[in-house]
Design an enzyme around this catalytic site. Sequence first.
Site, short mmCIF file in Angstrom:
data_model
loop_
_atom_site.label_atom_id
_atom_site.label_comp_id
_atom_site.label_asym_id
_atom_site.label_seq_id
_atom_site.Cartn_x
_atom_site.Cartn_y
_atom_site.Cartn_z
N HIS A 267 0.87 -1.20 0.00
CA HIS A 267 0.00 0.00 0.00
C HIS A 267 0.89 1.24 0.00
O HIS A 267 1.73 1.37 -0.88
CB HIS A 267 -0.94 -0.09 1.22
CG HIS A 267 -2.09 0.85 1.24
ND1 HIS A 267 -2.45 1.66 0.20
CD2 HIS A 267 -3.01 1.10 2.22
CE1 HIS A 267 -3.52 2.36 0.53
NE2 HIS A 267 -3.88 2.06 1.76
N HIS A 306 -2.33 -2.26 -9.65
CA HIS A 306 -3.34 -1.61 -8.80
C HIS A 306 -4.60 -2.45 -8.80
O HIS A 306 -4.96 -3.04 -9.82
CB HIS A 306 -3.66 -0.20 -9.32
CG HIS A 306 -4.28 0.67 -8.28
ND1 HIS A 306 -5.61 0.64 -8.00
CD2 HIS A 306 -3.75 1.57 -7.43
CE1 HIS A 306 -5.88 1.49 -7.02
NE2 HIS A 306 -4.76 2.07 -6.67
N ASP A 362 2.77 5.41 -6.57
CA ASP A 362 4.01 5.30 -5.79
C ASP A 362 5.25 5.18 -6.65
O ASP A 362 6.37 5.19 -6.12
CB ASP A 362 3.92 4.10 -4.85
CG ASP A 362 2.88 4.35 -3.77
OD1 ASP A 362 1.95 3.53 -3.65
OD2 ASP A 362 2.98 5.38 -3.10
C1 SDX Z 1 -1.47 2.12 -3.33
O1 SDX Z 1 -6.18 0.72 -3.35
C2 SDX Z 1 -5.70 1.90 -3.52
O2 SDX Z 1 -6.37 2.80 -3.99
C3 SDX Z 1 -4.28 2.10 -3.07
C4 SDX Z 1 -3.63 3.41 -3.46
C5 SDX Z 1 -4.26 4.57 -2.73
O3 SDX Z 1 -4.14 5.71 -3.23
O4 SDX Z 1 -4.78 4.36 -1.61
O5 SDX Z 1 -3.75 3.61 -4.84
C6 SDX Z 1 -2.15 3.42 -3.07
O6 SDX Z 1 -1.45 1.30 -2.45
C7 SDX Z 1 -0.90 1.87 -4.69
C8 SDX Z 1 -0.31 0.43 -4.81
C9 SDX Z 1 1.12 0.46 -4.26
N1 SDX Z 1 1.64 -0.93 -4.18
C10 SDX Z 1 2.61 -1.33 -4.97
O7 SDX Z 1 3.11 -0.67 -5.88
C11 SDX Z 1 3.11 -2.75 -4.63
C12 SDX Z 1 3.19 -3.56 -5.91
N2 SDX Z 1 1.83 -3.80 -6.42
C13 SDX Z 1 1.14 -4.93 -5.96
O8 SDX Z 1 1.60 -5.70 -4.96
C14 SDX Z 1 -0.29 -5.11 -6.44
O9 SDX Z 1 -0.36 -4.67 -7.73
C15 SDX Z 1 -1.35 -4.43 -5.61
C16 SDX Z 1 -1.23 -4.81 -4.17
C17 SDX Z 1 -1.26 -2.97 -5.74
C18 SDX Z 1 -2.71 -4.90 -6.13
O10 SDX Z 1 -2.82 -6.24 -5.82
P1 SDX Z 1 -4.10 -7.09 -6.31
O11 SDX Z 1 -5.11 -6.23 -6.94
O12 SDX Z 1 -4.51 -7.95 -5.19
O13 SDX Z 1 -3.48 -7.92 -7.48
P2 SDX Z 1 -2.86 -9.33 -7.30
O14 SDX Z 1 -1.86 -9.28 -6.17
O15 SDX Z 1 -3.96 -10.32 -7.23
O16 SDX Z 1 -2.05 -9.50 -8.67
C19 SDX Z 1 -2.73 -9.92 -9.84
C20 SDX Z 1 -1.63 -10.54 -10.69
C21 SDX Z 1 -0.81 -11.59 -9.94
O17 SDX Z 1 -0.23 -12.42 -10.94
P3 SDX Z 1 -0.81 -13.97 -11.05
O18 SDX Z 1 -0.75 -14.56 -9.65
O19 SDX Z 1 -2.22 -13.79 -11.55
O20 SDX Z 1 0.12 -14.64 -12.02
O21 SDX Z 1 -0.68 -9.52 -11.04
C22 SDX Z 1 0.59 -9.84 -10.45
C23 SDX Z 1 0.33 -10.83 -9.34
O22 SDX Z 1 1.47 -11.64 -9.12
N3 SDX Z 1 1.09 -8.58 -9.91
C24 SDX Z 1 2.35 -8.20 -10.00
C25 SDX Z 1 2.38 -6.92 -9.42
N4 SDX Z 1 1.16 -6.58 -9.01
C26 SDX Z 1 0.35 -7.62 -9.32
N5 SDX Z 1 3.43 -8.83 -10.49
C27 SDX Z 1 4.58 -8.13 -10.41
N6 SDX Z 1 4.70 -6.87 -9.88
C28 SDX Z 1 3.63 -6.26 -9.37
N7 SDX Z 1 3.74 -5.03 -8.86
#
Ligand code: SDX
Length: 428
Positions: A267, A306, A362
Amino acid sequence: MPDTLTITDNRTGKTYDLPITDDTIRAMDLRQIKVSPEDFGMMSFDPGYVNTASTRSAITYIDGKKGILRYRGYPIEQLAQQSDFIEVAYLLLHGELPTATQLEDWRETIRNHTLVHENIKKQMEAFRYDAHPMGMWISTVAALSTFYPEAKNVRDADNRMVQIRRLIAKAPTIAAFTYRHLQGYPYNSPDNDLSYTANFLSMMFRMTEPKYEPHPALVKALDVLFILHADHEQNCSASAMRAIGSSEADCYSALAGAAAALYGPLHGGANEAVLRMLTEIGDVKNVPAHIERVKQGEVRLMGFGHRVYKNYDPRAKIIKQTADEVFEVTGRNPMLDIALELERIALEDDYFVERKLYPNVDFYSGLIYEAMGLSVRMFPVMFAIPRTVGWLAQWNEHMADEAQRIARPRQIYTGAGERDYIPVENRG
Ligand code: SDX
């Protein structure tokens, strides 16, 4: 055609017509679906609340497919370009842009609450010299509840607004104290001649000079960053704020919980994780190898992806533009080249395209904070300061929403069935 969903339970052959409102069904309407009368009834199962609406809200609108973000209907691009953070704070909390008089009164009331009780300094001194500033910020915000016991009167709208103004005003003061503690510098008092963001920079960076004059371009850039980070509807930390608030805890305790949720690297802690990732990559030539590690599932590409945006995060676009303006003043952050190369490759690579992974808020923000002289550990605190407004707007709306009750989800029990206690001497 009626606005209903007809469900047939093939276990019993019974059908049920569930009303559809706002393109949703009420989860409680599933409870009538039973195999036998003594059943508890059906529930929905939604880990991470991926497809569950928890509330009605009029504050922020996001269209993840189109990359749209609006605060109270105003596009984020227009607010970033034409407004400032304190005006946006008024908009998020009151629902309308203020008149000139309302805005001046609002600025004045925030300015008059920037000081914290002197005991806060003593509490700050109890932290280790190298304590993470976000841990200090969370603890100190929670401690504010001990100075304002009347904040427990959460059902009184006027009392809520008093606490809201206090928290918006004190969030940057506490943040600056955490930074000064890290550096071993004396705390700076607020300078009420300055704007909200200029005052924050003064509390952070003023040394022995009688008056700190922040560079106007950096003040403007920080205002834009604060506007972009102010709210984001029902994200993890806003949901935490609402859940804690639903038990009628005071807003200081609830906001400390929300900030704790934000602290996680998935997050708001992602901005710190991005800088650590870029530092670890170290050089543009190492980008392909890192991308390979991401595709092998060894690491995540921090700052990408996201839950809602399946397109470019509109905030990331604006931050990227703002970075160029900051670098004209501070000098270009060399890690920008690594970030740009990561983005270039990721936007072309099927792994990211198939998963709709784009830069989020971010990805670039930390490059600006670092160029402004902030240590990487301050980055989550830089997210928490402006998001204090969003958390309070969500909480205020929640406390006034008569449809809300204390948050208490259900579970699918997977544990042991009933069994008798075994005295320790009889255990294997
Ligand atoms: C913020 O919700 C909000 O509005 C948050 C925010 C706000 O203003 O409040 O926007 C702020 O938190 C932005 C996000 C910051 N986090 C990151 O940058 C961390 C990296 N991103 C992730 O961990 C991920 O993308 C999330 C947590 C942001 C979202 O996770 P989801 O929606 O639960 O997606 P998921 O984990 O189910 O991923 C779906 C697929 C998976 O692959 P498969 O298992 O289907 O093969 O996408 C892949 C994940 O492995 N994936 C990534 C990835 N994010 C998702 N793979 C590599 N790198 C990534 N960053």
